[in-house]
Design a protein around this motif. Structure first.
Motif, PDB file in Angstrom:
ATOM      1  N   GLY A   1       1.053  -5.296  -0.491  1.00 60.80           N
ATOM      2  CA  GLY A   1       0.871  -5.353  -1.939  1.00 60.80           C
ATOM      3  C   GLY A   1      -0.591  -5.473  -2.320  1.00 60.80           C
ATOM      4  O   GLY A   1      -1.060  -4.795  -3.244  1.00 60.80           O
ATOM      5  N   ALA A   2      -1.329  -6.315  -1.611  1.00 63.72           N
ATOM      6  CA  ALA A   2      -2.757  -6.483  -1.887  1.00 63.72           C
ATOM      7  C   ALA A   2      -3.520  -5.188  -1.603  1.00 63.72           C
ATOM      8  O   ALA A   2      -4.383  -4.779  -2.386  1.00 63.72           O
ATOM      9  CB  ALA A   2      -3.329  -7.628  -1.063  1.00 63.72           C
TER      10      ALA A   2
ATOM     11  N   GLY B   1      -9.178  -4.514 -12.355  1.00 64.51           N
ATOM     12  CA  GLY B   1     -10.127  -5.442 -11.747  1.00 64.51           C
ATOM     13  C   GLY B   1      -9.625  -6.039 -10.447  1.00 64.51           C
ATOM     14  O   GLY B   1      -8.431  -6.167 -10.230  1.00 64.51           O
ATOM     15  N   THR B   2     -10.555  -6.419  -9.597  1.00 66.58           N
ATOM     16  CA  THR B   2     -10.186  -6.978  -8.294  1.00 66.58           C
ATOM     17  C   THR B   2      -9.492  -8.326  -8.414  1.00 66.58           C
ATOM     18  O   THR B   2      -8.740  -8.716  -7.540  1.00 66.58           O
ATOM     19  CB  THR B   2     -11.420  -7.121  -7.377  1.00 66.58           C
ATOM     20  N   GLN B   3      -9.745  -9.024  -9.514  1.00 61.99           N
ATOM     21  CA  GLN B   3      -9.102 -10.316  -9.750  1.00 61.99           C
ATOM     22  C   GLN B   3      -8.104 -10.247 -10.900  1.00 61.99           C
ATOM     23  O   GLN B   3      -7.757 -11.265 -11.493  1.00 61.99           O
ATOM     24  CB  GLN B   3     -10.160 -11.392 -10.025  1.00 61.99           C
TER      25      GLN B   3
ATOM     26  N   PHE C   1       2.690  -8.779  -5.470  1.00 57.46           N
ATOM     27  CA  PHE C   1       1.301  -9.232  -5.340  1.00 57.46           C
ATOM     28  C   PHE C   1       0.786  -9.710  -6.695  1.00 57.46           C
ATOM     29  O   PHE C   1       0.202 -10.785  -6.809  1.00 57.46           O
ATOM     30  CB  PHE C   1       0.420  -8.103  -4.791  1.00 57.46           C
ATOM     31  N   VAL C   2       1.014  -8.923  -7.731  1.00 60.83           N
ATOM     32  CA  VAL C   2       0.557  -9.291  -9.072  1.00 60.83           C
ATOM     33  C   VAL C   2       1.260 -10.560  -9.542  1.00 60.83           C
ATOM     34  O   VAL C   2       0.626 -11.458 -10.106  1.00 60.83           O
ATOM     35  CB  VAL C   2       0.783  -8.125 -10.067  1.00 60.83           C
ATOM     36  N   GLN C   3       2.559 -10.661  -9.287  1.00 57.10           N
ATOM     37  CA  GLN C   3       3.340 -11.815  -9.740  1.00 57.10           C
ATOM     38  C   GLN C   3       2.869 -13.127  -9.111  1.00 57.10           C
ATOM     39  O   GLN C   3       3.109 -14.192  -9.666  1.00 57.10           O
ATOM     40  CB  GLN C   3       4.824 -11.629  -9.408  1.00 57.10           C
ATOM     41  N   THR C   4       2.229 -13.052  -7.948  1.00 60.15           N
ATOM     42  CA  THR C   4       1.880 -14.271  -7.216  1.00 60.15           C
ATOM     43  C   THR C   4       0.367 -14.447  -7.015  1.00 60.15           C
ATOM     44  O   THR C   4      -0.042 -15.288  -6.224  1.00 60.15           O
ATOM     45  CB  THR C   4       2.582 -14.287  -5.841  1.00 60.15           C
TER      46      THR C   4
END
Length: 144
Positions: free
Chosen positions: A34-35, A47-49, A114-117
């Motif tokens: 996911g990352a 964005g990376t973050q 990945f986004v959710q966590t």
């Protein structure tokens, strides 16, 4: 009589070790997928973050949109998005390109999880079944 049993036990042990090695390899190949997928498909805009880009591209970090629109997120990734959305009280009206042909249901699941966590988000993770069902609803499931 014990001699014939030892080769059979040894053979079972070797088979068990080989199976364990292949199972570990299977899971480790997907570790952090996911990352990696987010980095290659999403980070150039979001964005990376997950910070987004001012008032042009919405953030994903701390985004209320993720919680309010969970049932539509898989289709949003697969089909893209056009028109106005509101994220954390800010209006956004840019086109998000679709990932129609190059991401599988499984890969979309991994990106969403990945986004959710990440970045302080504490959303519930998705199952592949949930994502595939969402994608079937918008004609976007590939069954993989």
């Amino acid at each position: 009589m014990k001699s014939p049993a030892r080769p059979a036990q040894l053979l079972r042990l070797v088979a068990a070790l080989a199976l364990t090695g292949s199972i570990v390899g299977c899971f480790s190949n997907r570790q952090n997928e996911g990352a990696r997928l987010y980095e290659s498909h999403c980070s150039s805009c979001h964005g990376t973050q997950g910070e987004g880009l001012k008032r042009l591209i919405p953030p994903l970090a701390g985004a209320d949109y993720l919680l309010k629109n969970r049932a539509a997120l898989a289709c949003l990734v697969r089909k893209g998005q056009k028109g106005q959305i509101i994220v954390n009280g800010v209006d956004y009206n840019q086109v998000m390109p679709p990932a129609d042909s190059h991401l599988t249901d499984s890969q979309i699941t991994n990106i969403l999880n990945f986004v959710q966590t990440s970045w302080g988000n504490a959303g519930e993770v998705f199952t592949i079944r949930e994502v595939s069902e969402q994608l079937r609803g918008c004609g976007g499931s590939d069954g993989r």
